[in-house]
Design an enzyme around this catalytic site. Structure first.
Site, short mmCIF file in Angstrom:
data_model
loop_
_atom_site.label_atom_id
_atom_site.label_comp_id
_atom_site.label_asym_id
_atom_site.label_seq_id
_atom_site.Cartn_x
_atom_site.Cartn_y
_atom_site.Cartn_z
N ASP A 53 0.80 -1.07 -0.14
CA ASP A 53 -0.22 0.06 -0.08
C ASP A 53 1.07 1.27 0.05
OD1 ASP A 53 -1.69 2.04 0.37
OD2 ASP A 53 -2.62 1.40 2.20
N GLU A 131 32.13 9.95 1.42
CA GLU A 131 32.80 10.10 2.80
C GLU A 131 31.66 10.44 4.01
OE1 GLU A 131 36.13 12.55 2.62
OE2 GLU A 131 36.48 11.58 0.65
N GLU A 133 30.25 11.11 7.46
CA GLU A 133 30.36 11.29 8.98
C GLU A 133 29.06 10.99 9.83
OE1 GLU A 133 33.93 14.71 7.99
OE2 GLU A 133 31.92 15.19 8.56
N GLU A 188 36.86 11.36 14.04
CA GLU A 188 36.78 12.93 13.04
C GLU A 188 37.22 13.78 14.16
OE1 GLU A 188 36.55 14.66 10.78
OE2 GLU A 188 36.71 13.26 9.12
N GLU A 195 34.39 8.75 11.04
CA GLU A 195 34.07 8.70 9.68
C GLU A 195 34.46 7.18 8.82
OE1 GLU A 195 36.26 10.31 5.66
OE2 GLU A 195 35.44 11.84 7.19
N HIS A 244 30.76 14.36 2.01
CA HIS A 244 31.59 14.68 0.68
C HIS A 244 31.38 13.59 -0.23
CE1 HIS A 244 34.79 17.07 3.68
NE2 HIS A 244 33.51 17.54 3.27
N ARG A 315 40.88 23.60 1.09
CA ARG A 315 39.51 22.77 1.33
C ARG A 315 38.54 23.84 1.55
NH1 ARG A 315 40.56 17.16 2.74
NH2 ARG A 315 42.70 16.50 2.02
N GLU A 332 35.60 16.38 -5.69
CA GLU A 332 35.01 16.16 -4.70
C GLU A 332 33.96 17.48 -4.34
OE1 GLU A 332 36.63 15.11 -0.30
OE2 GLU A 332 37.26 17.00 -0.98
N ARG A 334 31.75 19.24 -1.40
CA ARG A 334 31.88 19.04 -0.23
C ARG A 334 30.53 19.55 0.61
NH1 ARG A 334 37.08 18.68 1.88
NH2 ARG A 334 36.57 20.29 3.44
#
Length: 443
Positions: A53, A131, A133, A188, A195, A244, A315, A332, A334
């Site tokens: 359903d 990745e 976390e 982390e 992570e 990420h 970064r 990547e 982020r």
């Protein structure tokens, strides 16, 4: 379904003593749903004959057209290692279909498959390496989660400081038993934050694995007397949890993002893909950062990206280019966080990148400076925009972006926005503890 694959799944279930199978799929918010069947029903399920359903599932169909069929993907058959070996429990990830045999437009897994088919028409397959976390918190005497952590550890710390290490080791071993190739596992930056990274794979398999990963991590944490949460920002003043998302496109066995003749090793395809992600970044946020809480993470000072820029070196931007080249060339992204629905998040990322490739959207020059340290005037001069500052702002951006809306399909777009506008409105009218603390005695 291929008869040979069907027979293989049935044989595996017999060999491993499976008694129950959970047919799994997600609602539009990414919440995992199960329908449990006995092994005697497995053949019927593999033939796509099991009905449920749909009207009771968030964002699914209306009550007057509620009959839906589950079609399991046999490649996703896996046994839960924490269940007894005698009378074992297995799972299969499923697509949702209409009674007339057509894919249900409100099924997130079907949505990703549709965008992957568009990529295939252009000659591309998508590989993804996430990745994720998460935080591990203690529970109280009644088993309810608290915000107390077991440790005061920091990035890459080891026992005896990292008291969640036993739980994390059990998570890694369980995931490996379920077919994951774990590449890294560590503490982390924030206390209680962890992570675990697993090897990249094709986008559909990766989305299935993200859903499974969250389910396994929560289950194993519970068995260690802990609560695992993928909430983006559970504690004020420390780092939040991101997801990420490393992405690359392949043509056959060749990485389409790699060009050995380019000074930085990036092909035009990679640049246009970056350009597409940047063009649509503000609308993407509604899907990759889909909760009110997501925007408590996306603030300067806690390593989360805020500014729409790209770089191979630092970064602080939205998009980073890891140093590896050749088959490992990738970008990547982020800003996504683990509260997102991975099927929808990967679908819209791919749609944005493909739009960049189709329309040759060149990104601006890379920004190798620390953007957090720039003034607003310097950022304006470089044309660096910000991600939305709230869920409301992100939904407004999504409403005006035809490419991202098209990737979701009108069915999912309408239901997703309806659910998220309710969430924003509920949040907006609440009186929060901070307001009591700030204003109650002042006015």
């Amino acid at each position: 379904m291929d008869e040979a694959i069907k027979k293989e799944v049935l044989a595996k279930a017999r060999e491993m003593g499976v008694k129950f199978i959970r047919l799994q799929f997600t609602d539009i918010l990414g919440v995992l749903k199960n329908m449990a069947i006995t092994v005697e029903q497995l053949e019927k399920a593999l033939d796509g004959e099991l009905m449920f359903d749909g009207s009771s599932i968030h964002g699914f169909t209306r009550i007057e057209e509620s009959d839906m069929y589950l079609r399991p993907d046999p490649r996703t058959f896996a046994v839960f290692p924490w269940r007894p070996r005698d009378g074992a429990v297995a799972r299969l990830m499923c697509d949702v279909y209409n009674p007339d045999g057509t894919p249900y437009a409100g099924c997130p897994r079907n949505t990703l498959k549709r965008v992957l088919a568009q990529a295939a028409e252009m000659g591309f397959t998508m590989n993804v390496g996430p990745e994720l976390e998460f935080f591990l918190f203690q529970v109280d005497s009644e088993g309810r989660p608290t915000l107390r952590t077991h440790d005061k550890a920091g990035y890459f710390d080891l026992s005896p400081v990292d008291l969640g290490e036993n739980a994390r080791r059990a998570m890694v071993l369980t995931l490996e038993e379920m077919g994951f190739e774990i590449e890294a596992s560590h503490h982390e930056v924030a206390p209680g934050q962890h992570e675990i990274d697993f090897k990249y794979s094709d986008a559909l398999d990766c989305a299935d694995k993200i859903v499974t990963f969250k389910f396994v991590v929560r289950t194993i944490a519970q068995r260690h007397g802990l609560h695992a949460t993928f909430m983006p920002k559970p504690v004020y003043g420390i780092n939040g949890s991101g997801m990420h998302t490393n992405q690359s496109l392949f043509r056959g066995n060749e990485n389409a993002f790699y060009d050995p003749s380019a000074p930085d090793g990036l092909s035009d395809i990679a640049r246009y893909y970056i350009g597409g992600l940047m063009r649509h970044a503000r609308a993407l946020a509604a899907i990759t950062n889909p909760t009110v809480n997501s925007y408590k993470r996306l603030v300067p000072g806690y390593e989360a990206p805020v500014y729409i820029a790209w770089s191979g070196r630092n970064r602080s931007p939205l998009i980073r280019i890891p140093a590896k080249r050749g088959m490992s060339t990738r970008i990547e992204l982020r800003n996504p966080d683990p509260s997102c629905n991975p099927y929808l998040a990967l679908a819209v990322c791919l749609a944005a990148g493909l739009d960049g490739i189709k329309n040759r959207i060149a990104p601006p020059p890379p920004c190798d400076r620390n953007i957090y340290e720039m003034t607003a005037a310097e950022r304006r001069e470089l044309g660096i925009e910000s991600l939305p500052a709230s869920l409301e702002e992100a939904l407004q951006e999504l409403a005006g972006d035809e490419v991202i809306r098209g990737a979701l399909g009108e069915d999912i777009y309408t239901k997703f926005v309806e659910a998220k506008q309710k969430e924003w409105e509920n949040y907006r009218v609440q009186v929060h503890p901070w307001e009591i603390e700030e204003y109650l005695t002042k006015f």
